[in-house]
Enzyme design. Structure first.
Site: not given
Length: 358
Positions: A7-8, A11, A57-58, A121, A181, A210, A249
């Site tokens: 995913g490098g 963002f 794709d991973v 997360s 998620y 966040n 947050r």
């Protein structure tokens, strides 16, 4: 160190790649460049110089095994992010996040790579920490549509119905994922911990709060709230703040998140074999969503945010981090303040945006 960064091209991944290269690591990026995140199927203009890129794709077992050749450690950022739209998104979240992680871990087992930094997360906590004046620390029940429709957004004590005082949540708090998620991110941690125990690996999971900063994707329901507000301002529209704007947050700058990944890569090799450990990654500055919208609008030059009273049932009211473990054990410190970060982000380019506002 030779690092595989999944995913490098994303963002956060792009910022991590730049930081690792600056620290002298050799970085190989594996990214599927999915169109939901990368319009046109290409990397953004923030692509760091010096990375080796593999377009795959991973979930592709053969491609992942090839990407692991000669690698010392893995920094796993690849994931489908955001709350999504509805339960129709569930197969995509589970496929990207959990199946993808399982394929990666199996390939690491086969190839002998034993060190992993996992992008986790804060959503695994569900609601944050709350205290009732009479009953002490309590966990609020599910949010009810009827209460939210009536504008009663603060969760009451589940025992007496009294108002609760929110506080900081630490890594040892019970997990309570409240949307698909969140469940998929918790499953990533469990899969990684099981892998570590089975093969003597070492895992550090970084639970991002966040994250915001330049290069966030524009105009997508899967983007973070900061990007949604920033996108509205770029269109000349008022940011639409849900509920009453009082949701608490911890907004942490992407450069500080990249630094946390660098610290985790340095620290993971010293962990005991077969171990896993989680770290909150937050700025330590508790702000409301409404205050963040105000800061962005002020720095951009308007229009002023509009508080709508709308809500999403899968959202939580308050969740803010205690990041002292990361500071104490890995020596990490956030460098970008809320005021400075939001002022810069207000005019920084977004992914999919031709140019920043002058």
């Amino acid at each position: 160190m030779n690092v595989l960064l999944t995913g490098g091209a994303g963002f956060i991944g792009s910022a991590v790649a730049a930081r690792l290269l600056a620290d002298g690591h050799r970085v190989r990026v594996l990214d599927a460049l999915l169109p939901a995140v990368h319009p046109g199927g290409t990397w953004s203009t923030r692509r760091p110089e010096g990375v080796e890129f593999r377009h795959a794709d991973v979930r592709d077992r053969a491609a992942v095994e090839q990407a692991l050749e000669g690698v010392d450690a893995v920094c796993h950022q690849a994931a489908m992010v955001g709350l999504g739209l509805d339960l129709d998104d569930a197969p995509d979240y589970v496929g990207c996040n959990d199946l993808g992680t399982a394929v990666l871990l199996a390939a690491m087992h086969r190839t002998g790579v034993r060190d992993l930094v996992l992008a986790g997360s804060m959503v695994v906590y569900g609601e944050g920490r709350y205290r009732c004046a009479e009953h002490g620390e309590v966990s609020p029940g599910p949010r009810l549509g009827a209460e939210l429709d009536a504008g009663r957004f603060e969760p009451p004590c589940p025992l007496c119905g009294a108002a609760l005082a929110p506080g900081l949540v630490g890594e040892d708090a019970p997990a309570d994922p409240r949307n698909v998620y969140a469940a998929s991110k918790l499953a990533q941690e469990h899969l990684s911990a099981a892998w570590a125990r089975a093969c003597g690996g070492r895992v550090l999971a970084l639970r991002y709060h966040n994250v915001y900063g330049p290069g966030m994707p524009r105009d997508t329901p899967y983007a973070g709230v900061a990007a949604l507000f920033r996108s509205a301002l770029a269109r000349g529209e008022a940011p639409r703040v849900f509920e009453d704007g009082g949701q608490r947050r911890d907004f942490v700058h992407v450069d500080d998140v990249a630094a946390a990944n660098a610290a985790a890569l340095a620290g993971v090799t010293g962990r005991p074999d077969g171990s896993s450990r989680a770290y909150n990654v937050g700025s330590g500055e508790v702000r409301t969503v409404g205050a963040m919208a105000d800061a962005l609008a002020d720095a951009y030059g308007g229009p002023a945010p509009v508080v709508t009273g709308e809500y999403r049932l899968g959202d939580v009211r308050h969740v803010t981090a205690d990041s002292s473990r990361l500071r104490a054990e890995l020596g990490w410190r956030p460098r970008v303040s809320f005021a400075d970060g939001m002022a810069a982000f207000a005019t920084a380019p977004l992914r999919g945006e031709e140019k920043a506002r002058g």
